[in-house]
Design an enzyme around this catalytic site. Structure first.
Site, PDB file in Angstrom:
ATOM      1  N   TYR A  26      -3.503  -0.031  10.702  1.00  0.00           N
ATOM      2  CA  TYR A  26      -3.656  -0.814   9.036  1.00  0.00           C
ATOM      3  C   TYR A  26      -2.128  -0.715   8.497  1.00  0.00           C
ATOM      4  O   TYR A  26      -1.499  -0.928   7.902  1.00  0.00           O
ATOM      5  CB  TYR A  26      -4.310  -0.075   7.781  1.00  0.00           C
ATOM      6  CG  TYR A  26      -4.959  -0.203   6.531  1.00  0.00           C
ATOM      7  CD1 TYR A  26      -4.818  -0.974   6.762  1.00  0.00           C
ATOM      8  CD2 TYR A  26      -4.269   0.341   6.004  1.00  0.00           C
ATOM      9  CE1 TYR A  26      -5.203  -1.655   5.425  1.00  0.00           C
ATOM     10  CE2 TYR A  26      -4.446   0.309   4.694  1.00  0.00           C
ATOM     11  CZ  TYR A  26      -4.530  -1.029   4.232  1.00  0.00           C
ATOM     12  OH  TYR A  26      -4.549  -1.206   2.600  1.00  0.00           O
ATOM     13  N   SER A  28       0.638  -1.149  -0.253  1.00  0.00           N
ATOM     14  CA  SER A  28       0.129  -0.167  -0.002  1.00  0.00           C
ATOM     15  C   SER A  28       0.915   1.348   0.155  1.00  0.00           C
ATOM     16  O   SER A  28       1.749   1.505   0.325  1.00  0.00           O
ATOM     17  CB  SER A  28      -0.630   0.179   1.479  1.00  0.00           C
ATOM     18  OG  SER A  28      -1.436   1.276   1.187  1.00  0.00           O
TER      19      SER A  28
HETATM   20  O1  NJP Z   1     -10.541  -4.774  -0.809  1.00  0.00           O
HETATM   21  P1  NJP Z   1     -11.749  -5.591  -0.914  1.00  0.00           P
HETATM   22  P2  NJP Z   1      -9.575  -4.460  -1.137  1.00  0.00           P
HETATM   23  N1  NJP Z   1      -9.034 -14.734   4.918  1.00  0.00           N
HETATM   24  O2  NJP Z   1     -12.537  -5.412   1.015  1.00  0.00           O
HETATM   25  C1  NJP Z   1     -10.263 -10.857   1.584  1.00  0.00           C
HETATM   26  C2  NJP Z   1      -4.992  -3.307   0.216  1.00  0.00           C
HETATM   27  N2  NJP Z   1      -5.060  -2.331  -0.539  1.00  0.00           N
HETATM   28  O3  NJP Z   1      -9.719  -5.583  -3.481  1.00  0.00           O
HETATM   29  O4  NJP Z   1     -13.117 -13.300   2.362  1.00  0.00           O
HETATM   30  C3  NJP Z   1      -9.330 -14.946   3.266  1.00  0.00           C
HETATM   31  O5  NJP Z   1     -12.919  -5.266  -1.634  1.00  0.00           O
HETATM   32  C4  NJP Z   1     -12.221 -10.731   1.336  1.00  0.00           C
HETATM   33  O6  NJP Z   1     -12.696 -11.518   0.938  1.00  0.00           O
HETATM   34  P3  NJP Z   1     -14.093 -11.974   2.283  1.00  0.00           P
HETATM   35  C5  NJP Z   1      -5.925  -3.808   1.242  1.00  0.00           C
HETATM   36  O7  NJP Z   1      -4.933  -3.552   2.157  1.00  0.00           O
HETATM   37  C6  NJP Z   1      -6.174  -1.566  -0.727  1.00  0.00           C
HETATM   38  O8  NJP Z   1      -9.485  -3.065  -1.332  1.00  0.00           O
HETATM   39  O9  NJP Z   1     -14.709 -13.165   1.480  1.00  0.00           O
HETATM   40  N3  NJP Z   1      -9.363 -13.224   2.849  1.00  0.00           N
HETATM   41  C7  NJP Z   1     -11.849 -10.084   0.101  1.00  0.00           C
HETATM   42  O10 NJP Z   1     -11.845 -10.908  -1.648  1.00  0.00           O
HETATM   43  C8  NJP Z   1      -5.690  -5.584   0.183  1.00  0.00           C
HETATM   44  O11 NJP Z   1      -4.374  -5.933   1.189  1.00  0.00           O
HETATM   45  C9  NJP Z   1      -6.739  -0.292  -0.849  1.00  0.00           C
HETATM   46  O12 NJP Z   1     -14.654 -11.674   2.693  1.00  0.00           O
HETATM   47  C10 NJP Z   1      -9.609 -12.400   3.420  1.00  0.00           C
HETATM   48  C11 NJP Z   1     -10.711  -9.217  -0.101  1.00  0.00           C
HETATM   49  O13 NJP Z   1      -9.986  -9.681   1.200  1.00  0.00           O
HETATM   50  C12 NJP Z   1      -6.292  -5.953  -0.544  1.00  0.00           C
HETATM   51  O14 NJP Z   1      -5.423  -4.537  -1.460  1.00  0.00           O
HETATM   52  C13 NJP Z   1      -5.270   0.514  -0.828  1.00  0.00           C
HETATM   53  C14 NJP Z   1     -10.114 -12.606   4.921  1.00  0.00           C
HETATM   54  C15 NJP Z   1     -11.291  -7.851   0.574  1.00  0.00           C
HETATM   55  O15 NJP Z   1     -11.361  -7.071  -0.406  1.00  0.00           O
HETATM   56  C16 NJP Z   1      -7.721  -5.798  -0.808  1.00  0.00           C
HETATM   57  O16 NJP Z   1      -8.370  -4.847  -0.881  1.00  0.00           O
HETATM   58  C17 NJP Z   1      -4.466   0.174  -0.922  1.00  0.00           C
HETATM   59  C18 NJP Z   1      -9.791 -13.359   5.822  1.00  0.00           C
HETATM   60  N4  NJP Z   1      -9.512 -13.719   6.815  1.00  0.00           N
HETATM   61  C19 NJP Z   1      -4.141  -1.602  -0.873  1.00  0.00           C
HETATM   62  N5  NJP Z   1      -9.988 -11.043   5.042  1.00  0.00           N
HETATM   63  C20 NJP Z   1      -8.342   0.323  -1.326  1.00  0.00           C
HETATM   64  N6  NJP Z   1      -8.774  -0.251  -1.394  1.00  0.00           N
HETATM   65  O17 NJP Z   1      -8.156   1.384  -1.575  1.00  0.00           O
HETATM   66  C21 NJP Z   1     -10.431 -10.479   4.097  1.00  0.00           C
HETATM   67  O18 NJP Z   1      -2.801   0.601  -0.726  1.00  0.00           O
HETATM   68  N7  NJP Z   1     -10.368 -11.373   2.638  1.00  0.00           N
END
Ligand code: NJP
Length: 225
Positions: free
Chosen positions: A148, A136
């Site tokens: 975070y 990030s």
């Molecule tokens: O977020 P979101 P993003 N086990 O909420 C999964 C980074 N990032 O795409 O399990 C397995 O749409 C969750 O799936 P589910 C951020 O830190 C973002 O924006 O079904 N999976 C979903 O598929 C992250 O590392 C921004 O709930 C788990 C996914 O994670 C990455 O980008 C900026 C889980 C999250 O999708 C993807 O985030 C930046 C678990 N225990 C970095 N917990 C930004 N959006 O601005 C969650 O610099 N997931």
């Protein structure tokens, strides 16, 4: 060449977009997350021949072992692993932050990623493959009290350490560092932010480079308004 790509956090946002772009480019995708229904919907869209859903909570090492075994049983190898699953803060800073949220962020954003990397390495050494982290911009900035942000400083350092461990093995490591992206990571729309497709294009750019090219990190930020 068509690659076998495993994506954690593929049910939403950046991971989902990376899955769509990868499949469109002719690659095969293994989609992992906790939300089985969303993953199955994506498999139906992308086609069962080239997409497989594996329900997995990345904080559970045994579930990750099953995820890797299921992927390699079905497709025989792994060329790319995208460690993308992550979550953000429920409140700003440390004093106002929530302790359970601190724990979940560290478990998913850090512990879960180390397990993904450990289990990916033997497969990626065998395939001379590619481990991609989603870090990030927050891992390159000082954000007052941000747990975070600190989890993403961890990813920045860890990606470099894993790259050093894999140096000379033929496997590659890339850390992709997005600025704000309009995804369900946030509770409200972010109209001036990047789109998940912007990160997916960067992901494809990194993994489709010729064998002799290494991209250690990529910064992708929204243009200042
Ligand atoms: O977020 P979101 P993003 N086990 O909420 C999964 C980074 N990032 O795409 O399990 C397995 O749409 C969750 O799936 P589910 C951020 O830190 C973002 O924006 O079904 N999976 C979903 O598929 C992250 O590392 C921004 O709930 C788990 C996914 O994670 C990455 O980008 C900026 C889980 C999250 O999708 C993807 O985030 C930046 C678990 N225990 C970095 N917990 C930004 N959006 O601005 C969650 O610099 N997931």
């Amino acid at each position: 060449m068509s690659k076998i790509i495993l994506i954690t956090g593929a049910s939403s946002g950046i991971g989902e977009a990376c899955a769509r772009h990868s499949a469109k480019a002719g690659h095969t995708v293994v989609l992992a997350a906790r939300s089985a229904d969303k993953l199955e919907g994506l498999v139906a869209e992308l086609g069962e021949k080239n997409a497989l859903a594996v329900t997995c909570d990345v904080t559970d090492a045994d579930q990750q072992k099953v995820m890797f075994a299921t992927a390699t049983d079905r497709f025989g190898r792994l060329d790319v692993v995208l460690a993308n699953a992550g979550l953000g803060a429920s409140a700003m800073g440390t004093e106002e932050g929530d302790i359970e949220n601190f724990k979940e962020m560290v478990l998913v954003n850090n512990f879960g990623v180390t397990v993904t990397a450990k289990l990916a390495i033997p497969h990626l050494k065998a395939s001379k493959g590619h481990l991609v982290f989603i870090g990030s911009r927050a891992g390159h900035a000082t954000l007052p009290g941000s747990v975070y942000g600190a989890t993403k400083w961890f990813i920045r350092g860890y990606a470099e350490n894993v790259a050093a461990e894999l140096s000379g093995t033929g496997a590659r490591v890339t850390n992709i560092n997005p600025g704000m992206v309009d995804t369900p990571f946030f509770d409200e729309p972010k109209p001036t932010a990047l789109r998940p497709d912007d990160i997916a294009r960067a992901f494809l750019y990194a993994i489709e480079q010729p064998e002799h090219v290494l991209i250690p990190s990529l910064q992708i930020y929204p243009k200042p308004q």
